[in-house]
Design an enzyme around this catalytic site. Structure first.
Site, PDB file in Angstrom:
ATOM      1  N   GLU A 103       0.882  -1.174   0.000  1.00 33.07           N
ATOM      2  CA  GLU A 103       0.000   0.000   0.000  1.00 33.07           C
ATOM      3  C   GLU A 103       0.911   1.212   0.000  1.00 33.07           C
ATOM      4  O   GLU A 103       1.473   1.572   1.042  1.00 33.07           O
ATOM      5  CB  GLU A 103      -0.885   0.019   1.255  1.00 33.07           C
ATOM      6  CG  GLU A 103      -1.862  -1.131   1.366  1.00 33.07           C
ATOM      7  CD  GLU A 103      -3.061  -0.997   0.443  1.00 33.07           C
ATOM      8  OE1 GLU A 103      -3.103  -0.050  -0.375  1.00 33.07           O
ATOM      9  OE2 GLU A 103      -3.941  -1.856   0.534  1.00 33.07           O
ATOM     10  N   CYS A 106      -2.498   9.217   2.356  1.00 33.22           N
ATOM     11  CA  CYS A 106      -2.217   8.579   1.059  1.00 33.22           C
ATOM     12  C   CYS A 106      -3.376   8.834   0.104  1.00 33.22           C
ATOM     13  O   CYS A 106      -3.185   9.185  -1.045  1.00 33.22           O
ATOM     14  CB  CYS A 106      -1.960   7.098   1.234  1.00 33.22           C
ATOM     15  SG  CYS A 106      -3.253   6.248   2.120  1.00 33.22           S
TER      16      CYS A 106
END
Ligand code: NDP
Length: 497
Positions: free
Chosen positions: A215, A249
């Protein structure tokens, strides 16, 4: 601090604990999640305070984007894991294997290495730990050195909920401890962090043939069409760009706004940004806290300098708030940007909103897809149909129409990206399935009938095999039927070696 040399022993302890943990009935593992939820709920204020003190984010954000998420995640998997992990019957579509009963079994990988970042120091690791542990794995967690206190708290919460010793162990330290974890050979690695470290992690895993979920970063685009509700869209843009001081993010990093409304939209965003209160996270009315460290501020300044040198204009913000400390930076709105600028290419990870007018939706989609990253995107329009249409054209892991980032807290929503944003998924059923091995098991219903392909090859068997293919795949039913008799007669007459 965990000396890297200690990690092998930690993994060995995890292996022993996992063997016992995986034997516990699933209902017992789900009961652990319910106790965990109770513990986390009772300690929610303390958890929020530790996050805010260590990572700097406003207390409201600690409660909503971290504590709420882990409470709901525990609840979700406690309810849903039994169904998701239940062996699943496999109905075979092909006549050729109708004489088999089969199912899929989900088994834990064993020991997982989880490496997590500082920006969501509680919700990111716990969001992986909950499904990992309920699935019967043991976990060795390496939190960021910048949020070691949160990392220790994660271990404490599971311990208080009654997780047997060794099933979750926290190892503390810098990157070398994370590297030692991979070198120690866990069965799978779940990494969340930057692209640069993600690449190192992928290389280290590849050398040992360990699978990994990555990720990584994002450069999420927000597309605002002319028919959007500009009041709502601008509030979303401001929050999406500046939440957690832009250190998220999935967020809003680049805005593409249809030309006819771009200036009006920009003015509303600038006005709303100027009203934001920058301050210490523990002050109740703070909306923008500090960045995690001075180096992160420098990186934002470099991107802004580069953008301005290439013709961008800072409409508000753009400077440090040194009277508050080294890491405070004003929320900033920039216009006149293009894709030659670092600001539009690299992840910014700071409180900067970059607005770019576009001729139409097609140009917005083209520019949104012109990125190495592919984590998330948002589309703003009053037409749900157009929203869905554009969502289908974006090369990212998630698209929200008329909302931003909140899917991260929706347990059913898989989270993960494409391209430089990584691979694999966390959260949801898909995230749980990353944490188990799928085993196919079948039992033959005709165990006394030998299979005709177990040697004894002959011309006759070749012809029968061809008839068998005709029986299965010939274009018309009549042709299939015609081949059936001959094929079955030879194939099932009982060839043996
Ligand atoms: P880093 O990549 O710097 O660090 C992530 C973790 O990896 C930390 O625990 C770090 O330890 C550890 N680490 C560092 N070097 C190694 C190594 N060689 N081997 C194994 N582990 C190592 O990321 P940040 O902590 O700075 O986090 C910010 C980044 O994370 C941003 O790019 C952001 O986009 C991304 N992110 C992605 C998310 C997603 O879901 N896609 C969610 C949240 C963040 P240490 O910190 O102690 O050095």
């Amino acid at each position: 601090m965990t000396p890297p040399g200690e990690v092998a022993r930690v993994l060995e302890r995890a292996r022993q604990a996992q063997a016992e943990w995986a034997q516990k009935p699933l209902r017992e593992r789900c009961a652990l999640l319910r106790r965990l939820r109770e513990v986390m709920f009772a300690r929610r204020q303390e958890i929020a305070e530790v996050i805010t003190r260590e990572a700097g984010k406003p207390r409201v954000e600690s409660l909503l984007s971290e504590v709420m998420l882990i409470l709901d995640t525990a609840d979700y998997y406690a309810r849903k894991a039994p169904k998701m992990l239940r062996p699943e019957r496999v109905p075979h579509h092909s006549l050729a294997v109708k004489a088999k009963s089969a199912w899929l079994q989900y088994e834990p990988w064993g020991v997982l290495g989880v490496i997590s970042p500082w920006n969501y120091p509680i919700s990111i690791p716990i969001g992986v730990l909950i499904p990992a542990i309920v699935a019967g794995n043991a976990v060795v967690l390496k939190p960021s050195e910048l949020t070691a206190w949160c990392g220790a708290l994660v271990g404490e919460l599971f311990e208080q909920a009654g997780l047997p010793a060794g099933v979750l162990q926290i190892i503390q330290g810098k990157g070398d401890v994370g590297a030692a974890l991979i070198e120690g050979g866990p069965d799978k690695v779940i990494f969340t962090g930057s692209v640069a470290t993600g690449r190192r992690v992928a290389e280290a895993c590849a050398r040992k043939l360990i699978p990994c979920v990555l990720e990584l970063g994002g450069k999420d685009a927000m597309i605002v069409l002319a028919d959007a509700d500009l009041e709502i869209a601008s509030s979303a843009a401001v929050w999406g760009s500046f939440t957690n001081c832009g250190q998220a993010c999935l967020s809003v990093e680049r805005l593409y706004v249809e030309q006819s409304v771009a200036e009006k939209f920009t003015q509303i965003c600038v006005a709303k940004t100027r009203k934001l209160k920058v301050g210490r996270g523990l002050d109740g009315d703070t909306e923008i806290g500090p960045m995690i460290r001075a180096g992160q501020v420098t990186r934002v300044e470099e991107q802004l300098r580069d953008a301005v040198a290439r013709g961008a204009r800072v409409r508000t913000g753009g400077a440090r708030r040194t009277e508050l400390g080294d890491c405070f930076f004003e929320p900033t709105v920039v216009t006149g940007v293009d894709h030659s600028m670092l600001l539009m290419q690299e992840e910014t990870f700071g409180p900067v909103m970059a607005i770019c007018p576009v001729v139409d939706a097609a140009e917005a989609v083209r520019l949104a897809n012109d990125s190495a990253f592919g984590l998330g995107a948002t589309v703003w329009t009053r037409s749900a149909r157009r929203g869905r249409e554009i969502a289908g054209q974006l090369k990212v892991g998630t698209v929200m129409v008329n909302d931003v980032a909140s899917y991260f807290a929706i347990c059913e929503a898989p989270h993960g990206g494409r391209g430089a944003s990584g691979w694999g998924r966390t959260h949801s059923k898909h995230g749980l399935l990353e944490l188990v091995q799928v085993k196919y098991v079948d039992v033959d219903r005709l165990p006394r009938v030998p299979k005709s392909w177990w040697y004894g090859y002959s011309e006759e068997l070749g012809v029968a095999a061809d008839r068998f293919l005709e029986m299965l795949f010939a274009p018309t039913f009549r042709e299939r039927l015609g081949s059936a008799r001959g094929a079955l007669k030879t194939l099932f007459r009982g060839h043996r070696i």
